[in-house]
Scaffold this active site. Structure first.
Site, PDB file in Angstrom:
ATOM      1  N   GLY A  48     -49.142 -17.226  49.868  1.00 20.86           N
ATOM      2  CA  GLY A  48     -48.335 -16.447  50.803  1.00 20.86           C
ATOM      3  C   GLY A  48     -47.585 -15.361  50.064  1.00 20.86           C
ATOM      4  O   GLY A  48     -47.329 -15.469  48.864  1.00 20.86           O
ATOM      5  N   GLN A  53     -40.975  -9.156  48.927  1.00 26.23           N
ATOM      6  CA  GLN A  53     -41.487  -9.389  47.569  1.00 26.23           C
ATOM      7  C   GLN A  53     -42.227  -8.177  47.011  1.00 26.23           C
ATOM      8  O   GLN A  53     -42.498  -8.120  45.815  1.00 26.23           O
ATOM      9  CB  GLN A  53     -42.421 -10.599  47.548  1.00 26.23           C
ATOM     10  CG  GLN A  53     -41.705 -11.916  47.815  1.00 26.23           C
ATOM     11  CD  GLN A  53     -42.671 -13.079  47.742  1.00 26.23           C
ATOM     12  OE1 GLN A  53     -43.348 -13.394  48.714  1.00 26.23           O
ATOM     13  NE2 GLN A  53     -42.761 -13.701  46.581  1.00 26.23           N
ATOM     14  N   CYS A 106     -43.062 -19.797  43.545  1.00 27.39           N
ATOM     15  CA  CYS A 106     -42.916 -18.533  44.267  1.00 27.39           C
ATOM     16  C   CYS A 106     -43.372 -17.418  43.340  1.00 27.39           C
ATOM     17  O   CYS A 106     -43.022 -17.407  42.153  1.00 27.39           O
ATOM     18  CB  CYS A 106     -41.452 -18.335  44.653  1.00 27.39           C
ATOM     19  SG  CYS A 106     -41.163 -16.772  45.508  1.00 27.39           S
ATOM     20  N   LEU A 107     -44.157 -16.478  43.870  1.00 23.07           N
ATOM     21  CA  LEU A 107     -44.683 -15.397  43.029  1.00 23.07           C
ATOM     22  C   LEU A 107     -43.570 -14.515  42.459  1.00 23.07           C
ATOM     23  O   LEU A 107     -43.774 -13.841  41.460  1.00 23.07           O
ATOM     24  CB  LEU A 107     -45.691 -14.554  43.819  1.00 23.07           C
ATOM     25  CG  LEU A 107     -46.971 -15.292  44.256  1.00 23.07           C
ATOM     26  CD1 LEU A 107     -47.852 -14.386  45.098  1.00 23.07           C
ATOM     27  CD2 LEU A 107     -47.740 -15.823  43.060  1.00 23.07           C
ATOM     28  N   HIS A 148     -41.554 -21.273  53.835  1.00 26.62           N
ATOM     29  CA  HIS A 148     -41.198 -20.615  52.572  1.00 26.62           C
ATOM     30  C   HIS A 148     -41.186 -19.086  52.763  1.00 26.62           C
ATOM     31  O   HIS A 148     -40.241 -18.414  52.360  1.00 26.62           O
ATOM     32  CB  HIS A 148     -42.215 -21.026  51.497  1.00 26.62           C
ATOM     33  CG  HIS A 148     -42.061 -20.325  50.186  1.00 26.62           C
ATOM     34  ND1 HIS A 148     -41.795 -20.987  49.006  1.00 26.62           N
ATOM     35  CD2 HIS A 148     -42.152 -19.006  49.848  1.00 26.62           C
ATOM     36  CE1 HIS A 148     -41.707 -20.106  48.014  1.00 26.62           C
ATOM     37  NE2 HIS A 148     -41.930 -18.901  48.499  1.00 26.62           N
ATOM     38  N   GLU A 149     -42.237 -18.560  53.396  1.00 28.80           N
ATOM     39  CA  GLU A 149     -42.329 -17.106  53.583  1.00 28.80           C
ATOM     40  C   GLU A 149     -41.261 -16.617  54.542  1.00 28.80           C
ATOM     41  O   GLU A 149     -40.678 -15.544  54.344  1.00 28.80           O
ATOM     42  CB  GLU A 149     -43.728 -16.697  54.064  1.00 28.80           C
ATOM     43  CG  GLU A 149     -44.874 -17.051  53.122  1.00 28.80           C
ATOM     44  CD  GLU A 149     -44.627 -16.661  51.668  1.00 28.80           C
ATOM     45  OE1 GLU A 149     -43.968 -15.637  51.410  1.00 28.80           O
ATOM     46  OE2 GLU A 149     -45.081 -17.411  50.779  1.00 28.80           O
ATOM     47  N   HIS A 152     -38.051 -15.940  52.894  1.00 28.11           N
ATOM     48  CA  HIS A 152     -37.969 -14.649  52.202  1.00 28.11           C
ATOM     49  C   HIS A 152     -37.404 -13.557  53.113  1.00 28.11           C
ATOM     50  O   HIS A 152     -36.712 -12.657  52.647  1.00 28.11           O
ATOM     51  CB  HIS A 152     -39.354 -14.202  51.716  1.00 28.11           C
ATOM     52  CG  HIS A 152     -39.756 -14.796  50.395  1.00 28.11           C
ATOM     53  ND1 HIS A 152     -39.069 -14.559  49.240  1.00 28.11           N
ATOM     54  CD2 HIS A 152     -40.788 -15.610  50.055  1.00 28.11           C
ATOM     55  CE1 HIS A 152     -39.662 -15.199  48.233  1.00 28.11           C
ATOM     56  NE2 HIS A 152     -40.705 -15.855  48.704  1.00 28.11           N
TER      57      HIS A 152
HETATM   58 NI    NI Z   1     -42.021 -17.020  47.576  1.00 24.96          NI
END
Ligand code: NI
Length: 183
Positions: A48, A53, A106-107, A148-149, A152
């Site tokens: 995701g 991000q 998380c990226l 999670h997304e 953000h």
């Molecule tokens: Ni993330």
């Protein structure tokens, strides 16, 4: 703005802490950004990626949770997706089931992995790339990914949600990120 110039930002970048704004309409630009986000998600081997991000304070994320032995697109509710899906102006509702602890990464927080408690099932309503609203439910990793997304878009990161034990374990990694941003 050239979608090709977008890349994945890391904590503690400020945009990751802002509440993202509604996407007023699904334009060509929005479609191009979504396409680029899917590309970046695949390159980074994530499941995701949310618009903040990549530096855009937009209420939009992309997700793809491919099926495996223990994840299926056919279960009710599904725990995986057939292909990447774009969610614009998403709203979560109807959290159900037990709170499950699971290790999330998380990226935008490389090297950080920690246990986050989330309800097992969730429902999402969002706008697709044609501008149409749709509603779906999910369980398992797909439900977790949506939550999670969605976080953000509210400026919330896993380091805010993880258990006390995980917070301690990741303290050094979080500090390293903060330090490298100041260099
Ligand atoms: Ni993330």
């Amino acid at each position: 703005m050239d979608p090709a110039s977008l890349y994945i930002l890391r904590y503690p970048e400020r945009v990751l802490r802002e509440r993202a704004r509604e996407v007023p309409s699904v334009t060509e630009e929005v479609r191009a950004v979504a396409k680029r986000m899917i590309e970046l998600m695949f390159e980074a081997e994530g499941i995701g990626l949310a618009a903040p991000q990549v530096g855009l304070s937009w209420r939009m994320f992309v997700a793809h949770v491919p099926p495996t032995e223990d994840r299926s697109v056919e279960s009710d509710p599904p725990t995986a997706t057939v292909e990447p899906v774009v969610y614009i102006n998403p709203v979560l509702s109807d959290p159900r089931g037990e709170l499950i602890a699971y290790e999330e990464g998380c990226l935008s927080l490389p090297e950080v992995v920690g246990e986050v408690l989330r309800p097992e099932h969730i429902t999402i309503t969002a706008t697709d790339l044609k501008g149409e609203r749709f509603t779906r439910s999910a369980a398992g990793l797909l439900a977790r990914c949506w939550q999670h997304e969605f976080d953000h878009l509210e400026g919330v990161l896993i380091i805010d949600r993880m258990t006390q034990m995980s917070r301690l374990k990741n303290r050094a990694a979080v500090r390293r990120l903060e330090k490298s941003a100041r260099l």
